[in-house]
Design a protein around this motif. Structure first.
Motif, PDB file in Angstrom:
ATOM      1  N   ARG A 264       0.834  -1.201   0.000  1.00 32.56           N
ATOM      2  CA  ARG A 264       0.000   0.000   0.000  1.00 32.56           C
ATOM      3  C   ARG A 264       0.868   1.250   0.000  1.00 32.56           C
ATOM      4  O   ARG A 264       0.608   2.205  -0.721  1.00 32.56           O
ATOM      5  CB  ARG A 264      -0.915  -0.024   1.227  1.00 32.56           C
ATOM      6  N   HIS A 265       1.920   1.248   0.824  1.00 29.39           N
ATOM      7  CA  HIS A 265       2.798   2.409   0.881  1.00 29.39           C
ATOM      8  C   HIS A 265       3.515   2.614  -0.447  1.00 29.39           C
ATOM      9  O   HIS A 265       3.685   3.750  -0.901  1.00 29.39           O
ATOM     10  CB  HIS A 265       3.823   2.239   2.011  1.00 29.39           C
ATOM     11  N   HIS A 266       3.945   1.516  -1.072  1.00 24.72           N
ATOM     12  CA  HIS A 266       4.617   1.638  -2.364  1.00 24.72           C
ATOM     13  C   HIS A 266       3.672   2.222  -3.403  1.00 24.72           C
ATOM     14  O   HIS A 266       4.036   3.099  -4.191  1.00 24.72           O
ATOM     15  CB  HIS A 266       5.118   0.268  -2.820  1.00 24.72           C
ATOM     16  N   GLN A 267       2.423   1.735  -3.416  1.00 23.00           N
ATOM     17  CA  GLN A 267       1.440   2.247  -4.378  1.00 23.00           C
ATOM     18  C   GLN A 267       1.161   3.719  -4.111  1.00 23.00           C
ATOM     19  O   GLN A 267       1.100   4.534  -5.048  1.00 23.00           O
ATOM     20  CB  GLN A 267       0.147   1.439  -4.271  1.00 23.00           C
ATOM     21  N   LEU A 268       1.012   4.075  -2.844  1.00 24.33           N
ATOM     22  CA  LEU A 268       0.739   5.464  -2.490  1.00 24.33           C
ATOM     23  C   LEU A 268       1.888   6.370  -2.912  1.00 24.33           C
ATOM     24  O   LEU A 268       1.666   7.433  -3.516  1.00 24.33           O
ATOM     25  CB  LEU A 268       0.503   5.562  -0.976  1.00 24.33           C
ATOM     26  N   LEU A 269       3.113   5.965  -2.617  1.00 26.32           N
ATOM     27  CA  LEU A 269       4.265   6.781  -2.987  1.00 26.32           C
ATOM     28  C   LEU A 269       4.399   6.916  -4.494  1.00 26.32           C
ATOM     29  O   LEU A 269       4.750   7.974  -5.012  1.00 26.32           O
ATOM     30  CB  LEU A 269       5.540   6.166  -2.395  1.00 26.32           C
ATOM     31  N   THR A 270       4.103   5.835  -5.203  1.00 22.75           N
ATOM     32  CA  THR A 270       4.174   5.879  -6.665  1.00 22.75           C
ATOM     33  C   THR A 270       3.196   6.898  -7.228  1.00 22.75           C
ATOM     34  O   THR A 270       3.526   7.695  -8.105  1.00 22.75           O
ATOM     35  CB  THR A 270       3.874   4.490  -7.250  1.00 22.75           C
ATOM     36  N   LEU A 271       1.977   6.885  -6.724  1.00 23.20           N
ATOM     37  CA  LEU A 271       0.955   7.796  -7.220  1.00 23.20           C
ATOM     38  C   LEU A 271       1.248   9.241  -6.814  1.00 23.20           C
ATOM     39  O   LEU A 271       0.990  10.172  -7.583  1.00 23.20           O
ATOM     40  CB  LEU A 271      -0.422   7.365  -6.708  1.00 23.20           C
ATOM     41  N   LEU A 272       1.792   9.425  -5.619  1.00 24.16           N
ATOM     42  CA  LEU A 272       2.195  10.781  -5.190  1.00 24.16           C
ATOM     43  C   LEU A 272       3.304  11.304  -6.101  1.00 24.16           C
ATOM     44  O   LEU A 272       3.282  12.463  -6.529  1.00 24.16           O
ATOM     45  CB  LEU A 272       2.672  10.755  -3.737  1.00 24.16           C
ATOM     46  N   ALA A 273       4.281  10.427  -6.407  1.00 24.57           N
ATOM     47  CA  ALA A 273       5.390  10.845  -7.276  1.00 24.57           C
ATOM     48  C   ALA A 273       4.917  11.163  -8.679  1.00 24.57           C
ATOM     49  O   ALA A 273       5.523  11.972  -9.380  1.00 24.57           O
ATOM     50  CB  ALA A 273       6.448   9.749  -7.310  1.00 24.57           C
ATOM     51  N   ARG A 283      -9.426   7.426  -5.733  1.00 29.50           N
ATOM     52  CA  ARG A 283     -10.145   6.649  -6.748  1.00 29.50           C
ATOM     53  C   ARG A 283      -9.297   5.487  -7.246  1.00 29.50           C
ATOM     54  O   ARG A 283      -9.796   4.379  -7.472  1.00 29.50           O
ATOM     55  CB  ARG A 283     -10.546   7.557  -7.917  1.00 29.50           C
ATOM     56  N   GLN A 284      -8.002   5.734  -7.431  1.00 31.31           N
ATOM     57  CA  GLN A 284      -7.109   4.683  -7.926  1.00 31.31           C
ATOM     58  C   GLN A 284      -7.008   3.536  -6.924  1.00 31.31           C
ATOM     59  O   GLN A 284      -7.001   2.362  -7.308  1.00 31.31           O
ATOM     60  CB  GLN A 284      -5.729   5.274  -8.204  1.00 31.31           C
ATOM     61  N   MET A 285      -6.954   3.856  -5.632  1.00 34.28           N
ATOM     62  CA  MET A 285      -6.744   2.832  -4.611  1.00 34.28           C
ATOM     63  C   MET A 285      -8.048   2.316  -4.016  1.00 34.28           C
ATOM     64  O   MET A 285      -8.034   1.386  -3.202  1.00 34.28           O
ATOM     65  CB  MET A 285      -5.839   3.402  -3.510  1.00 34.28           C
ATOM     66  N   GLY A 286      -9.162   2.913  -4.427  1.00 32.86           N
ATOM     67  CA  GLY A 286     -10.457   2.425  -3.966  1.00 32.86           C
ATOM     68  C   GLY A 286     -10.747   2.735  -2.517  1.00 32.86           C
ATOM     69  O   GLY A 286     -11.414   1.942  -1.826  1.00 32.86           O
ATOM     70  N   VAL A 287     -10.267   3.886  -2.035  1.00 34.69           N
ATOM     71  CA  VAL A 287     -10.521   4.293  -0.647  1.00 34.69           C
ATOM     72  C   VAL A 287     -11.013   5.736  -0.654  1.00 34.69           C
ATOM     73  O   VAL A 287     -11.114   6.383  -1.699  1.00 34.69           O
ATOM     74  CB  VAL A 287      -9.241   4.165   0.218  1.00 34.69           C
ATOM     75  N   ARG A 290     -10.116  10.965   2.705  1.00 33.05           N
ATOM     76  CA  ARG A 290      -9.645  11.096   4.091  1.00 33.05           C
ATOM     77  C   ARG A 290      -8.657   9.981   4.437  1.00 33.05           C
ATOM     78  O   ARG A 290      -7.669  10.210   5.142  1.00 33.05           O
ATOM     79  CB  ARG A 290     -10.845  11.063   5.040  1.00 33.05           C
ATOM     80  N   THR A 291      -8.914   8.778   3.933  1.00 32.14           N
ATOM     81  CA  THR A 291      -7.983   7.669   4.181  1.00 32.14           C
ATOM     82  C   THR A 291      -6.634   7.940   3.540  1.00 32.14           C
ATOM     83  O   THR A 291      -5.577   7.686   4.141  1.00 32.14           O
ATOM     84  CB  THR A 291      -8.580   6.360   3.633  1.00 32.14           C
ATOM     85  N   VAL A 292      -6.643   8.457   2.326  1.00 33.07           N
ATOM     86  CA  VAL A 292      -5.385   8.797   1.656  1.00 33.07           C
ATOM     87  C   VAL A 292      -4.613   9.825   2.468  1.00 33.07           C
ATOM     88  O   VAL A 292      -3.400   9.706   2.667  1.00 33.07           O
ATOM     89  CB  VAL A 292      -5.650   9.315   0.230  1.00 33.07           C
TER      90      VAL A 292
END
Length: 321
Positions: A264-273, A283-287, A290-292
């Motif tokens: 999850r952290h890798h996906q989040l960092l990738t999308l932030l970058a 929307r990409q992570m389905g949450v 506020r969770t993001v």
């Protein structure tokens, strides 16, 4: 009945009357020309003409005597032979493409007519892009950013992937803010598309095999004209441009509700970058958004960072990106 005809064997080159008569004869023991014509709603003369054409194709057997009945040949043998003939004709036609292209180039005006062609009009551009996709043999490489000529055709891309065409697409992050488009991208990646994302792309570009490139004439808000580029040093340069942006882009992680915290952290960092907003990441992570935001704060706390940028730097140093 003839007016209700819809082609089932269009690839065989059968006309409406021929297909209707053939299908009807398949269901019966045999009929006269007048009988089968009446059954499908056409006159005897039209029926005789269509039956004669079917006989030439080997799909029906001619009566051996006056008053005898028309019957179909065995479909497995007759249709297979006809298909082989059609395939041979198509191969011969493909072999004439180079000759036709030389003729086309000789009649094109201007020195650029041989290698670069301008296509104008939204419908013409859409039709050309569809033809290029259908003609792709090995790979499609795309820099994808708005605006679009028309809504995408998922079935067309899925069909390309199904027949083994390798697809590499770099999406501008703005594209991922559209929930409908994001859902399509997920569908494509599940089918085999290789997708990456960057905050911004310089232009729209499509490379079809090593044969064609398609790109807008200008980067305005609405496409009215595009350039079709054939094999040349310009096509080589455009291919190099794509490879450069592909190497810089971040891999788009697929949505996965069963992922581990590290995933999850890798996906989040990738999308932030990649420059996505909190809403797009959600929307990409389905949450929820506020969770993001909570996950981002957790990452910042983990790395002792004051800003998202600092968190990204620390993540890269920790080999998480």
């Amino acid at each position: 009945m003839a007016e209700q005809w819809t082609a089932r064997f269009g690839g065989l080159g059968l006309a409406a009357d021929q297909e209707l008569l053939y299908l009807h004869l398949l269901t019966g023991p045999g009929l006269s020309a007048a009988g089968v014509g009446a059954a499908v709603g056409i006159g005897t003369e039209r029926a005789l003409a269509a039956l004669g054409a079917l006989a030439e194709l080997g799909l029906v057997e001619r009566p051996v005597a006056d008053g005898a009945l028309w019957r179909t040949a065995a479909p497995d043998v007759a249709l297979e032979e006809l298909l082989l003939r059609r395939e041979l004709e198509l191969r011969r036609t493909r072999g004439r493409i180079t000759e036709l292209l030389r003729t086309y180039r000789r009649t094109s005006t201007g020195p650029e007519g041989e290698l670069v062609e301008v296509i104008s009009g939204r419908q013409s551009i859409a039709d050309l892009w569809r033809s290029l996709q259908l003609g792709a043999r090995g790979q499609l490489r795309i820099l994808d950013k708005p605006p679009y000529i028309r809504r995408s055709d998922p079935d067309l891309e899925l069909a390309s992937l199904a027949r083994g065409v390798r697809m590499q697409v770099v999406y501008e992050s703005l594209v991922l803010r559209d929930p409908g488009r994001l859902a399509e991208i997920h569908l494509f990646t599940e089918a085999g598309e290789q997708a990456r994302v960057l905050p911004e792309l310089p232009l729209k570009l499509a490379l079809v095999d090593d044969r064609w490139a398609l790109l807008p004439v200008s980067s305005g808000t609405e496409e009215q004209s595009v350039l079709l580029v054939r094999p040349s040093s310009l096509l080589d340069a455009l291919t190099g441009l794509f490879e450069l942006y592909w190497s810089r882009a971040m891999r788009m992680p697929p949505p996965d509700s069963t992922e581990t915290p590290r995933d999850r952290h890798h996906q989040l960092l990738t999308l932030l970058a990649a420059g996505l907003t909190d809403e797009s990441i959600a929307r990409q992570m389905g949450v929820s958004t506020r969770t993001v935001q909570r996950w981002v704060r957790e990452l910042m706390d983990r790395f002792g960072a004051r800003t998202r940028f600092q968190a990204g730097i620390q993540a890269a140093r920790a080999d998480l990106l």
